[in-house]
Motif scaffolding. Structure first.
Motif, PDB file in Angstrom:
ATOM      1  N   THR A  57      21.595  67.908   5.109  1.00  0.00           N
ATOM      2  CA  THR A  57      22.614  68.270   6.111  1.00  0.00           C
ATOM      3  C   THR A  57      23.339  69.559   5.740  1.00  0.00           C
ATOM      4  OG1 THR A  57      24.354  67.020   4.984  1.00  0.00           O
ATOM      5  CG2 THR A  57      23.029  65.838   6.630  1.00  0.00           C
ATOM      6  N   LYS A  58      23.123  70.041   4.508  1.00  0.00           N
ATOM      7  CA  LYS A  58      23.774  71.249   3.997  1.00  0.00           C
ATOM      8  C   LYS A  58      25.297  71.130   3.949  1.00  0.00           C
ATOM      9  CE  LYS A  58      19.955  74.108   5.565  1.00  0.00           C
ATOM     10  NZ  LYS A  58      19.507  75.228   6.362  1.00  0.00           N
ATOM     11  N   GLN A  59      25.812  69.926   4.009  1.00  0.00           N
ATOM     12  CA  GLN A  59      27.254  69.747   3.848  1.00  0.00           C
ATOM     13  C   GLN A  59      27.604  69.890   2.369  1.00  0.00           C
ATOM     14  OE1 GLN A  59      29.372  66.780   6.477  1.00  0.00           O
ATOM     15  NE2 GLN A  59      27.371  65.834   6.282  1.00  0.00           N
TER      16      GLN A  59
ATOM     17  N   LEU B  25      29.108  60.201   1.862  1.00  0.00           N
ATOM     18  CA  LEU B  25      28.729  61.489   2.442  1.00  0.00           C
ATOM     19  C   LEU B  25      27.605  62.148   1.642  1.00  0.00           C
ATOM     20  CD1 LEU B  25      29.369  63.942   4.358  1.00  0.00           C
ATOM     21  CD2 LEU B  25      30.998  64.686   2.614  1.00  0.00           C
ATOM     22  N   PHE B  26      27.666  61.984   0.279  1.00  0.00           N
ATOM     23  CA  PHE B  26      26.658  62.633  -0.569  1.00  0.00           C
ATOM     24  C   PHE B  26      25.491  61.708  -0.903  1.00  0.00           C
ATOM     25  CE2 PHE B  26      30.336  65.365  -1.124  1.00  0.00           C
ATOM     26  CZ  PHE B  26      29.736  66.566  -0.776  1.00  0.00           C
ATOM     27  N   MET B  27      25.397  60.592  -0.176  1.00  0.00           N
ATOM     28  CA  MET B  27      24.256  59.698  -0.393  1.00  0.00           C
ATOM     29  C   MET B  27      23.532  59.417   0.922  1.00  0.00           C
ATOM     30  SD  MET B  27      25.363  57.155  -3.450  1.00  0.00           S
ATOM     31  CE  MET B  27      27.116  56.905  -3.357  1.00  0.00           C
TER      32      MET B  27
ATOM     33  N   LEU C  96      15.817  61.513   4.445  1.00  0.00           N
ATOM     34  CA  LEU C  96      16.395  60.478   5.300  1.00  0.00           C
ATOM     35  C   LEU C  96      17.498  61.077   6.175  1.00  0.00           C
ATOM     36  CD1 LEU C  96      16.457  57.266   5.599  1.00  0.00           C
ATOM     37  CD2 LEU C  96      18.456  57.397   4.101  1.00  0.00           C
ATOM     38  N   GLN C  97      17.437  60.788   7.473  1.00  0.00           N
ATOM     39  CA  GLN C  97      18.539  61.193   8.354  1.00  0.00           C
ATOM     40  C   GLN C  97      19.778  60.400   7.954  1.00  0.00           C
ATOM     41  OE1 GLN C  97      18.206  63.563  10.543  1.00  0.00           O
ATOM     42  NE2 GLN C  97      16.289  63.393  11.704  1.00  0.00           N
TER      43      GLN C  97
END
Lengths: 195, 393
Positions: free
Chosen positions: B373-375, B65-67, B42-43
């Motif tokens: 997103t690799k964040q 942010l992590f979901m 999901l974007q």
């Protein structure tokens, strides 16, 4: 007579060591038949009827099953004669390096004579350049490689216990190749049987 | 790729262990549009958050942010999240273009931090369709001194950490068998043995112990079986047994060191590491035995530490070339995609978030990663070194 026997023994040990290090590099020891069992000849030797050692055992495909004799009630001896015989390994390898075999030969000889009846714990260690559980298995394999070498040299494998500490107990701290080389190792603890 | 998913937002029902009271009323049916990237993730859903303060505000932003939900300016947002934390935490989600209310809830009981986590889980479920992870737990190994470790559990973000063991010995590879039992390998008896540990009662059972060393346990998704590495035959090989230690079966027969098993979510397959062809590679084998098959990880050498995503699609793993890097490969194998530097990944139940560790030996820290997103964001370290995380189901 005894001298000649010893010479012969050393010759075979050296020959096997070369075979191990040459064949063991790429695929470990898997497909390499290093030594047949008691009574049969060593590969490539002239005197094919001479066994390596009367106590040498055949090593089956899966290795030598662990000792069921040595338990937690076997405690380290007051005397620890093998602290200087620590065996070192190449990066990511569990085969015995050619230059390390003389230490194992000394240990084998002492275990068969002076320390007959005592146990030996082989502790396998790794440097930090592997993941944790990978290193736990690699350290275990290193300890088993040492145990197999000693068994081929005639030490009763039931008297040899193995344990891996992976990368958890480095000999030296630091993140250099010099430190790593000292941490890829097998150490030896002489054990007293329970009273 | 766009998918329109119809879902029902139940506004009046409380869930979880503490009391929810709602200030919305009727059940409404809403249409939520979702965009997916080329890998099917999901974007990130753009939202704008307002009205919260202090800890609740930072918890909300961190959780989201992590979901798969990103906080942007109100002009760029698709959804507006508003609310307050004066007293109880209250939150409301409105679709900006249609002004439709998607969620409206208030939370009571426990701490404001817990209430904020409960709100973000509800928001995540409504906007992403994935299970929320804000109220999940992780277990990991903490080095408490030279060569000594203990097993800890904590909230997924590292808060509320507490020690599970106090053995003062080497310990490793904790994992979950259900939500209230841990399995790990401890050197308490001299050499590694696998134990189960019930968190509610503290009761421990030896699952696999001598002769030989038993290491690296992994519990099957249904909690009935344990895969582990045992050297009793003379080499470290893959074994399975029942969760109580019965019915031991040897699965692999290698002369090299095998390691790091994990299960497919359907419990049929085990992925593990073998050195059979020289360097470490990933292999799969039927959980009932058979021939092991190499899992291709093109572009990633020395693959170890596989972790199968709960949706079954992915295997995350550690690759080594110099340092450690996390990679992702489809569970049938193929080209591996780099994620970030680090090691020992474990998936959250949403199959999107990973927790992993990084840093030098004896100074490792855990870090959260939003895979698409690799964040990533490190979480607070406990004592000297934190490693081997495992995310609760």
């Amino acid at each position: 007579m005894i001298n000649m026997k010893l010479q012969k023994l050393l010759y075979w040990v050296a020959l096997i060591a070369i075979t191990v290090s040459a064949a063991g590099c790429r695929k470990g020891l898997e497909k390499t038949t290093l030594l047949p069992g008691y009574g049969a000849g060593a590969p490539g030797g002239k005197d094919s009827s001479t066994p390596l050692d009367p106590n040498a055992i055949a090593i089956k495909e899966g290795g030598i099953p662990v000792s069921e004799r040595i338990g937690p009630d076997w405690k380290p001896s007051a005397e620890q004669p093998f602290t200087r015989e620590t065996v070192y390994f190449e990066f990511d390898k569990s085969s015995i390096k050619q230059g390390e075999t003389s230490k194992l030969d000394r240990i084998a000889s002492e275990m068969k004579q002076k320390y007959r009846g005592k146990g030996l714990r082989v502790e396998g260690h790794c440097d930090e350049r592997g993941t944790e559980e990978y290193n736990r298995s690699l350290g275990d394999k290193r300890a088993h490689s040492i145990r197999e070498y000693l068994a081929r040299a005639g030490v009763d494998p039931q008297m040899i216990d193995v344990v891996s500490f992976g990368e958890d107990r480095p000999a030296v701290s630091g993140h250099s190749e010099a430190a790593y080389a000292k941490n890829r190792r097998g150490e030896f603890v002489l054990l007293d049987p329970p009273r | 790729m766009k998918l329109s998913i119809l879902f029902a937002a139940l506004l009046c029902i409380g869930s979880g262990w503490f009391d929810h009271s709602a200030f919305g009323q009727a059940e409404t049916r809403l249409r939520v549009e979702r965009d997916f990237d080329e890998n099917g993730f999901l974007q990130p859903v753009p939202v704008s958050i307002s009205g919260f303060s202090g800890e609740v505000d930072s918890v909300l932003k961190h959780d989201l942010l992590f979901m798969g939900i990103k906080n942007v300016l109100p002009t760029e947002a698709k959804y507006l999240i508003s609310g307050s934390n004066a007293g109880r935490v209250e939150g409301r989600v409105i679709q900006k273009s249609t002004k439709e209310q998607i969620l409206a809830k208030a939370y009571t009981g426990s701490s404001q931090r817990s209430q904020a986590h409960a709100l973000t889980d509800d928001i995540a479920k409504a906007l992403t369709g994935l299970p929320g992870i804000a109220q999940t737990k992780v277990t990991f190994k903490v080095e408490t001194g030279t060569s000594i470790g203990e097993i800890y559990i904590a909230d997924y973000d590292g808060y509320n950490a507490q020690a599970v063991t106090r053995d003062g010995s080497l310990i490793s590879a904790p994992c979950w068998g259900g939500r209230t039992t841990l399995f790990y390998s401890s050197y308490k008896l001299g050499k590694p043995a696998v134990f189960s540990h019930e968190l509610t009662s503290g009761a421990r059972h030896a699952v696999a112990r001598g002769p030989g060393s038993s290491m690296s346990p992994a519990v099957s998704p249904d909690g009935r079986k344990v895969a582990y590495i045992c050297d009793k035959g003379g080499s470290p090989n893959l074994y399975v047994c029942d969760a109580d230690g019965n019915n031991v079966q040897q699965l692999s027969r290698s002369r090299d060191a095998e390691s790091s098993p994990c299960w497919s979510p359907d419990g049929r397959t085990i992925c593990f590491v073998s050195r059979e062809r020289g360097p470490a590679n990933l292999y799969t084998i039927s959980a009932t035995g058979g021939t092991k098959r190499r899992l291709e990880t093109v572009n990633a050498n020395n693959a170890t530490e596989p972790a199968w995503s709960p949706d079954g699609k992915w295997i995350a793993f550690t690759s080594q070339r110099g340092g450690f890097d996390l990679f992702l490969v489809r569970s049938q194998g193929g080209v591996a995609m780099p994620l970030t530097s680090g090691e020992d990944p474990t998936w959250a139940p949403n199959s999107r978030t990973i927790i992993f560790c990084k840093g030098p030996d004896h100074g490792k820290v855990l870090s959260l990663l939003d895979v698409p997103t690799k964040q990533f964001k490190d979480i607070a370290r406990i004592l000297e070194s934190n490693s081997q995380p495992s995310w609760a189901p």
